[in-house]
Design an enzyme around this catalytic site. Structure first.
Site, PDB file in Angstrom:
ATOM      1  N   GLN A  56      -5.452 -26.745  -2.907  1.00 41.17           N
ATOM      2  CA  GLN A  56      -6.662 -27.300  -3.519  1.00 41.17           C
ATOM      3  C   GLN A  56      -7.639 -27.805  -2.469  1.00 41.17           C
ATOM      4  O   GLN A  56      -8.748 -27.316  -2.340  1.00 41.17           O
ATOM      5  CB  GLN A  56      -6.268 -28.432  -4.466  1.00 41.17           C
ATOM      6  CG  GLN A  56      -7.426 -29.041  -5.237  1.00 41.17           C
ATOM      7  CD  GLN A  56      -6.896 -29.995  -6.302  1.00 41.17           C
ATOM      8  OE1 GLN A  56      -6.318 -29.566  -7.299  1.00 41.17           O
ATOM      9  NE2 GLN A  56      -7.089 -31.276  -6.080  1.00 41.17           N
ATOM     10  N   ASP A  57      -7.233 -28.819  -1.714  1.00 48.02           N
ATOM     11  CA  ASP A  57      -8.038 -29.330  -0.612  1.00 48.02           C
ATOM     12  C   ASP A  57      -7.099 -30.010   0.368  1.00 48.02           C
ATOM     13  O   ASP A  57      -5.924 -30.215   0.074  1.00 48.02           O
ATOM     14  CB  ASP A  57      -9.153 -30.273  -1.099  1.00 48.02           C
ATOM     15  CG  ASP A  57      -8.645 -31.559  -1.726  1.00 48.02           C
ATOM     16  OD1 ASP A  57      -7.446 -31.617  -2.099  1.00 48.02           O
ATOM     17  OD2 ASP A  57      -9.431 -32.505  -1.856  1.00 48.02           O
ATOM     18  N   PRO A  58      -7.574 -30.334   1.576  1.00 49.90           N
ATOM     19  CA  PRO A  58      -6.683 -30.934   2.572  1.00 49.90           C
ATOM     20  C   PRO A  58      -6.129 -32.280   2.100  1.00 49.90           C
ATOM     21  O   PRO A  58      -6.723 -32.964   1.264  1.00 49.90           O
ATOM     22  CB  PRO A  58      -7.592 -31.117   3.794  1.00 49.90           C
ATOM     23  CG  PRO A  58      -8.716 -30.148   3.594  1.00 49.90           C
ATOM     24  CD  PRO A  58      -8.921 -30.087   2.112  1.00 49.90           C
TER      25      PRO A  58
END
EC number: 3.2.2.27
Length: 230
Positions: A70-72
């Site tokens: 999804q994201d870091p």
């Protein structure tokens, strides 16, 4: 010099990825401006510098498995530009990664390391791609909808055009929503390895052996999922 040419010149992106991402060169430049504006406003982001496009440093031609995140991680100094991975000195490991390691052991009998650096997978052509390439420390999803999604969508479309041998591993609803974009690319999907959902079907899904079987069926080589212990 275009944004992509600059990345290639600095060794931050493989040339074939730069060619594939040419349609979003202006968007990449816009994201560079966005990140500079964030810094000017006193808002930091991570990963920084050479790690933002780290998923694109290995050639597009070498990608065998795509794992979409999804994201870091929002934890300060954790992310290294590869989805689900963290710096080698991070301890304790993120719960999602602990669950990935548990499934790796149960699926293939491989003893997981104490570190969370998945570079060895990337070196074998496993593309660990986040939909958003940056995040504000401490604020999950803070860069969602800021402009990374068209860039990572272009990357996925490039892989689909290139074709197999290729397998996509999709964990969680955000990643699974990408399935229509993948066309005929074989997919291994399950709930997310997060503690909130791992017991709803991630555990026991055997993604690593299933991906290898699908690669071999396409005439490709299986991935050695073993990670160095140190």
């Amino acid at each position: 010099m275009s944004a992509l040419a600059g990345l290639v010149d600095k060794g931050l992106m493989a040339p074939d990825w730069a060619q594939a991402l040419a349609p979003v060169d202006e968007q990449i430049a816009a994201m560079g401006r966005f990140l500079r504006e964030e810094l000017a406003a006193g808002r930091t982001y991570q990963p920084t510098g050479e790690w933002v496009f780290r998923a694109f440093q290995r050639p597009l031609a070498d990608v065998r498995v795509l794992i979409v995140g999804q994201d870091p991680y929002p934890n300060p100094e954790h992310p290294i530009g590869l989805s689900f991975a963290v710096r080698g000195d991070v301890w304790p490991l993120p719960p999602s990664l602990v669950n990935i390691y548990t499934e790796l052991r149960d699926d293939l009998g491989l003893m997981p390391p104490r570190h969370g650096d998945l570079t060895a997978w990337a070196d074998q052509g496993v593309m660990l791609l986040n939909r958003s390439l940056t995040v504000r420390p401490g604020a999950s999803n803070s860069h969602r909808g800021k402009g990374w999604e068209p860039i990572t969508a272009c990357a996925i479309e490039a892989l689909v055009r290139r074709g197999g041998p290729l397998v996509a591993i999709l964990w969680g609803s955000d990643a699974r929503n990408l399935r229509p974009m993948l066309g005929q690319i074989p997919v291994v999907e399950s709930p997310h390895p997060s503690p909130l959902s791992a017991y709803r079907g991630f555990f026991g899904s055997r993604p690593f052996s299933r991906a290898n079987r699908l690669l071999v069926e396409q005439g490709g080589r299986a991935v050695d999922w073993a990670l160095p212990m140190e």
